[in-house]
Design a protein around this motif. Sequence first.
Motif, PDB file in Angstrom:
ATOM      1  N   ILE A  92     -70.905   8.509  38.446  1.00 24.04           N
ATOM      2  CA  ILE A  92     -71.588   8.173  39.690  1.00 24.04           C
ATOM      3  C   ILE A  92     -71.828   6.675  39.746  1.00 24.04           C
ATOM      4  O   ILE A  92     -72.400   6.089  38.827  1.00 24.04           O
ATOM      5  CB  ILE A  92     -72.921   8.932  39.811  1.00 24.04           C
ATOM      6  N   GLN A  95     -73.507   3.208  44.792  1.00 25.07           N
ATOM      7  CA  GLN A  95     -73.439   3.582  46.204  1.00 25.07           C
ATOM      8  C   GLN A  95     -73.287   5.081  46.403  1.00 25.07           C
ATOM      9  O   GLN A  95     -73.284   5.555  47.544  1.00 25.07           O
ATOM     10  CB  GLN A  95     -72.297   2.836  46.909  1.00 25.07           C
ATOM     11  N   GLU A  96     -73.178   5.821  45.298  1.00 26.18           N
ATOM     12  CA  GLU A  96     -73.075   7.281  45.383  1.00 26.18           C
ATOM     13  C   GLU A  96     -74.373   7.950  44.964  1.00 26.18           C
ATOM     14  O   GLU A  96     -74.388   9.068  44.451  1.00 26.18           O
ATOM     15  CB  GLU A  96     -71.934   7.775  44.500  1.00 26.18           C
ATOM     16  N   TYR A  98     -76.387   9.375  46.641  1.00 20.70           N
ATOM     17  CA  TYR A  98     -76.636  10.623  47.363  1.00 20.70           C
ATOM     18  C   TYR A  98     -76.332  11.837  46.491  1.00 20.70           C
ATOM     19  O   TYR A  98     -76.854  12.928  46.733  1.00 20.70           O
ATOM     20  CB  TYR A  98     -75.813  10.675  48.653  1.00 20.70           C
ATOM     21  N   TYR A  99     -75.494  11.680  45.463  1.00 20.20           N
ATOM     22  CA  TYR A  99     -75.281  12.790  44.535  1.00 20.20           C
ATOM     23  C   TYR A  99     -76.570  13.085  43.763  1.00 20.20           C
ATOM     24  O   TYR A  99     -76.915  14.255  43.529  1.00 20.20           O
ATOM     25  CB  TYR A  99     -74.166  12.458  43.547  1.00 20.20           C
ATOM     26  N   ARG A 375     -63.825  13.160  46.309  1.00 23.61           N
ATOM     27  CA  ARG A 375     -64.346  11.820  46.033  1.00 23.61           C
ATOM     28  C   ARG A 375     -63.208  10.815  45.918  1.00 23.61           C
ATOM     29  O   ARG A 375     -62.238  11.029  45.192  1.00 23.61           O
ATOM     30  CB  ARG A 375     -65.140  11.872  44.736  1.00 23.61           C
ATOM     31  N   GLU A 379     -62.298   2.158  46.793  1.00 25.43           N
ATOM     32  CA  GLU A 379     -63.130   1.757  47.921  1.00 25.43           C
ATOM     33  C   GLU A 379     -62.945   0.264  48.157  1.00 25.43           C
ATOM     34  O   GLU A 379     -62.643  -0.492  47.229  1.00 25.43           O
ATOM     35  CB  GLU A 379     -64.611   2.060  47.683  1.00 25.43           C
ATOM     36  N   LYS A 409     -62.288   3.089  40.662  1.00 17.18           N
ATOM     37  CA  LYS A 409     -63.078   4.109  40.004  1.00 17.18           C
ATOM     38  C   LYS A 409     -62.278   4.902  38.974  1.00 17.18           C
ATOM     39  O   LYS A 409     -62.769   5.918  38.470  1.00 17.18           O
ATOM     40  CB  LYS A 409     -63.675   5.064  41.037  1.00 17.18           C
TER      41      LYS A 409
END
Length: 497
Positions: A92, A95-96, A98-99, A375, A379, A409
């Motif tokens: 993670i 910026q992730e 939210y997980y 995912r 990015e 990533k």
Amino acid sequence: MAMSNLQSPDIETAPIIDEDDRDQPLYKTRDKVYPKRVSGRFRNLKWFALITLLAIYWLVPWIRWDRGPSAPDQAVLIDMDLGRAYFFFIEIWPQEVYYITGILIMAAIGLFLATSLFGRIWCGYGCPQTVWTDLFMLVERYIQGDRNARVRLDQSKWTFEKLWKIGATHLAWIAIAMATGGAFVLYFNDAPTVIVDVFTGQASLAVYVTIAFLTFSTYLLAGWAREQVCTYMCPWPRFQSAMLDDESLIVTYEGWRGEDRGPLKRKNLTRGEVPETGHCVDCRACVNVCPTGIDIRDGLQMECIGCGLCIDACNDIMDKIGFPRDLVRFDSVQNTQLRAQGKATRVRIVRPRTIFYSAILVIVASVMMFGILNRSVLEINVLRDRNPLFVTLSDGDVRNGYTVKLLNKEQAAKTYQLTVNGLQISDFQIIGQTPNQQGNFDLEVAPDRVGSFRVFLAASPDKLDGDATAFEFTVTDQETGNSETYDTVFAGPKTNR
């Protein structure tokens, strides 16, 4: 008539305060709880939960997980320096977050569901306060003895025996608390490395402060505060009733069968005779084993953590006197009422409340799973220069500056091609990079890293759509063909068009 004897009925007089009321303390003095050792089914479940949860807490940081040569090999790690959270095969990025939010929502809904089904099962078996308090009481009981011995020790004068027993107890508590704080920092650092650094004095100040804080808090909460945390500090008992209904399984007392309570010798029973009621012999075994010191015979209370130790204690007494077991039992209020009426009982797991919680849990879990499976491993983020918005070159063209960040990533080095679409440019430059034959740029980004590049674009004012022309950057993985775009604008001078 004297005026002093007259009193208007509209005037309220101050209440008279008794002198005894003035001396009443505002807060009740704590009655220390001395839980007694008990054996049985629920005590065994608590031992299993304690051993399992403590093993997970202390052993998980030592599990290795191969992610490649450029990534840490610790299975569970929150790397604050790199801004990554690793959970086995899941990684993670900041910026992730939210997980993390999704995980917290699932944990909350799961707690609601478990409470609606089995009462405060989390408090009785899984809460860290319960687990560590249970461990501290185990050490205390091993050194000082069972309930009666501990009561006598506390009430006795200070002797060498009392000094060494209490001193050994607190030293053991501090050792456990230090191990607790030490294990916590392993989740934020490479476990073998930070252990060596701590004992050689090379760890960071943050590591030592964290260990010291958790040592103090664990020693205070599990050693001294104990049931006070559950009663006064924790908010969960105060709204747990909103999660319960008459069919929730909780620790209950069969009052219809236990009353009128009283000592066995007063019941005038012959050997082997079992009365229909009055099974409670008022031995207080259920009170003596309770970790919060309550009497379950008074009904469900805020202090009850639902551990079920009172059930084991009561069953032990019932077995000794030959009465039926489960005078105190893990059951629903509805079943207790049905049993008092001689009717059949039932346990209904599927009901509107549990369906609602389960549906929310499935929805959140599905969204989380969809996000993980889809995912993106690439990015692009673009930050346009704002001071100045643009620069007019000597040939009349307008130039804008951008900071382009490419997020790789994957655990392998990648080469990306950066292109510009939707804008007629006269010049395309990236500091430190040379364009290929097609005029685009091949940008290399290290594994699991962010590549930052300074990009300058120039265009003729005649080719712009006013003072802000929309266009997009496109980055493409040359190996897989995977691409991502970022919409931005090109700033120019205002025109009359």
